[in-house]
Design a protein around this motif. Structure first.
Motif, PDB file in Angstrom:
ATOM      1  N   LEU A 132       0.742  -1.123   0.089  1.00  0.00           N
ATOM      2  CA  LEU A 132       0.016   0.087  -0.256  1.00  0.00           C
ATOM      3  C   LEU A 132       0.715   1.420  -0.182  1.00  0.00           C
ATOM      4  N   ILE A 133       0.673   2.210  -0.960  1.00  0.00           N
ATOM      5  CA  ILE A 133       1.856   3.169  -1.090  1.00  0.00           C
ATOM      6  C   ILE A 133       0.833   4.211  -1.242  1.00  0.00           C
ATOM      7  N   ASP A 134       1.459   5.324   0.282  1.00  0.00           N
ATOM      8  CA  ASP A 134       0.604   6.020   1.171  1.00  0.00           C
ATOM      9  C   ASP A 134       0.510   7.552  -0.228  1.00  0.00           C
ATOM     10  N   SER A 135       1.238   8.045  -1.092  1.00  0.00           N
ATOM     11  CA  SER A 135       1.595   9.637  -1.457  1.00  0.00           C
ATOM     12  C   SER A 135       2.501   8.939  -3.234  1.00  0.00           C
ATOM     13  N   PHE A 136       2.173  10.235  -3.989  1.00  0.00           N
ATOM     14  CA  PHE A 136       2.971   9.868  -5.002  1.00  0.00           C
ATOM     15  C   PHE A 136       5.344   9.782  -4.445  1.00  0.00           C
ATOM     16  N   GLY A 137       4.520  10.948  -3.330  1.00  0.00           N
ATOM     17  CA  GLY A 137       6.258  10.604  -3.459  1.00  0.00           C
ATOM     18  C   GLY A 137       7.159   9.285  -2.834  1.00  0.00           C
ATOM     19  N   ALA A 138       6.199   8.894  -2.154  1.00  0.00           N
ATOM     20  CA  ALA A 138       6.079   7.289  -1.790  1.00  0.00           C
ATOM     21  C   ALA A 138       6.758   6.402  -3.082  1.00  0.00           C
ATOM     22  N   ALA A 139       5.529   6.633  -3.769  1.00  0.00           N
ATOM     23  CA  ALA A 139       6.296   5.341  -4.761  1.00  0.00           C
ATOM     24  C   ALA A 139       7.064   6.017  -5.378  1.00  0.00           C
ATOM     25  N   PHE A 140       7.547   7.654  -6.125  1.00  0.00           N
ATOM     26  CA  PHE A 140       8.463   8.028  -6.388  1.00  0.00           C
ATOM     27  C   PHE A 140      10.193   7.361  -5.665  1.00  0.00           C
ATOM     28  N   PHE A 141      10.453   7.167  -4.174  1.00  0.00           N
ATOM     29  CA  PHE A 141      11.437   6.897  -3.843  1.00  0.00           C
ATOM     30  C   PHE A 141      11.479   5.436  -3.537  1.00  0.00           C
ATOM     31  N   GLY A 142      10.103   5.053  -3.646  1.00  0.00           N
ATOM     32  CA  GLY A 142      10.208   3.779  -3.841  1.00  0.00           C
ATOM     33  C   GLY A 142      10.606   3.134  -5.119  1.00  0.00           C
ATOM     34  N   ALA A 143      10.315   3.307  -6.012  1.00  0.00           N
ATOM     35  CA  ALA A 143      10.423   2.832  -7.595  1.00  0.00           C
ATOM     36  C   ALA A 143      11.845   3.424  -7.605  1.00  0.00           C
ATOM     37  N   LEU A 144      12.527   4.495  -7.189  1.00  0.00           N
ATOM     38  CA  LEU A 144      14.158   4.646  -7.237  1.00  0.00           C
ATOM     39  C   LEU A 144      14.662   4.074  -6.336  1.00  0.00           C
ATOM     40  N   VAL A 145      14.150   3.438  -5.402  1.00  0.00           N
ATOM     41  CA  VAL A 145      15.304   2.123  -4.520  1.00  0.00           C
ATOM     42  C   VAL A 145      15.724   0.774  -5.212  1.00  0.00           C
ATOM     43  N   ILE A 146      14.127   0.690  -5.875  1.00  0.00           N
ATOM     44  CA  ILE A 146      14.191  -0.704  -6.711  1.00  0.00           C
ATOM     45  C   ILE A 146      14.872  -0.453  -7.754  1.00  0.00           C
ATOM     46  N   SER A 147      14.431   0.062  -7.933  1.00  0.00           N
ATOM     47  CA  SER A 147      15.536   0.906  -9.518  1.00  0.00           C
ATOM     48  C   SER A 147      16.972   0.131  -9.382  1.00  0.00           C
ATOM     49  N   ILE A 148      18.093   1.203  -7.933  1.00  0.00           N
ATOM     50  CA  ILE A 148      18.665   1.249  -7.509  1.00  0.00           C
ATOM     51  C   ILE A 148      19.266  -0.497  -7.047  1.00  0.00           C
ATOM     52  N   VAL A 149      18.160  -0.770  -6.231  1.00  0.00           N
ATOM     53  CA  VAL A 149      19.339  -2.538  -5.751  1.00  0.00           C
ATOM     54  C   VAL A 149      18.923  -3.591  -7.401  1.00  0.00           C
ATOM     55  N   THR A 150      17.337  -3.442  -7.553  1.00  0.00           N
ATOM     56  CA  THR A 150      17.350  -4.170  -8.516  1.00  0.00           C
ATOM     57  C   THR A 150      19.021  -4.071  -9.969  1.00  0.00           C
ATOM     58  N   SER A 151      18.768  -2.809  -9.894  1.00  0.00           N
ATOM     59  CA  SER A 151      20.383  -3.057 -10.652  1.00  0.00           C
ATOM     60  C   SER A 151      22.050  -3.319 -10.155  1.00  0.00           C
ATOM     61  N   LEU A 152      21.582  -3.657  -8.771  1.00  0.00           N
ATOM     62  CA  LEU A 152      23.002  -3.838  -7.946  1.00  0.00           C
ATOM     63  C   LEU A 152      22.494  -5.766  -8.076  1.00  0.00           C
ATOM     64  N   LEU A 153      21.741  -6.008  -7.897  1.00  0.00           N
ATOM     65  CA  LEU A 153      21.438  -7.522  -7.305  1.00  0.00           C
ATOM     66  C   LEU A 153      21.276  -7.924  -9.164  1.00  0.00           C
ATOM     67  N   GLY A 154      20.868  -7.465  -9.940  1.00  0.00           N
ATOM     68  CA  GLY A 154      21.398  -7.706 -11.663  1.00  0.00           C
ATOM     69  C   GLY A 154      22.478  -8.300 -11.959  1.00  0.00           C
ATOM     70  N   GLY A 155      23.233  -7.114 -11.402  1.00  0.00           N
ATOM     71  CA  GLY A 155      24.021  -7.154 -12.090  1.00  0.00           C
ATOM     72  C   GLY A 155      25.546  -8.363 -10.936  1.00  0.00           C
ATOM     73  N   ALA A 156      24.491  -8.373 -10.509  1.00  0.00           N
ATOM     74  CA  ALA A 156      25.512  -9.039  -8.814  1.00  0.00           C
ATOM     75  C   ALA A 156      25.545 -10.834  -9.739  1.00  0.00           C
ATOM     76  N   THR A 157      24.102 -10.862 -10.344  1.00  0.00           N
ATOM     77  CA  THR A 157      23.696 -12.422 -10.300  1.00  0.00           C
ATOM     78  C   THR A 157      24.189 -12.897 -11.801  1.00  0.00           C
ATOM     79  N   GLU A 158      24.715 -11.980 -12.905  1.00  0.00           N
ATOM     80  CA  GLU A 158      24.973 -12.004 -13.849  1.00  0.00           C
ATOM     81  C   GLU A 158      26.499 -12.202 -14.362  1.00  0.00           C
TER      82      GLU A 158
END
Length: 118
Positions: free
Chosen positions: A92-118
């Motif tokens: 459950l996402i409360d606001s657009f700001g939370a979605a914005f920073f959540g998407a930023l965190v998801i992008s960074i973590v996915t990039s880090l973990l995706g690069g580590a698994t390849e």
């Protein structure tokens, strides 16, 4: 990395966003929420995001690419909505700001973990 690997990395990234960003909460179970949100985020990114990127190309060019962060936030909101209403487990996402920073965190973590698994 196959679909299951990307799904696992996505679930870990959504879990990190839940942990780091205030305003994002789990609905329907501590493990089921991030797992189903990551599944729907994969589907939304594959089906809807390419269309939105083409339609918003002028805004993305004018903003020097920063509008793509807004598109990522919208994709997270849409995936959250679908996961909660279809499986009754998600985030459950409360606001657009939370979605914005959540998407930023998801992008960074996915990039880090995706690069580590390849």
């Amino acid at each position: 990395m196959g679909f299951l690997g990307r799904w696992l990395v996505g679930a870990i990234a959504v879990g990190a966003a839940i942990w780091l960003v205030p305003g994002i909460e789990v609905v329907g179970g501590a493990y089921a929420g991030p797992i189903f949100t990551a599944l729907f985020l994969s589907f939304v990114n594959a089906a809807v995001k390419p269309v939105l990127k083409v339609l918003s190309l002028p805004l993305t060019i004018v903003s020097l690419g920063l509008f793509s962060l807004v598109i990522n936030a919208f994709m997270l909101e849409l995936a959250s909505y679908l996961a909660r209403n279809i499986t009754h487990a998600g985030v459950l996402i409360d606001s657009f700001g939370a979605a914005f920073f959540g998407a930023l965190v998801i992008s960074i973590v996915t990039s880090l973990l995706g690069g580590a698994t390849e």
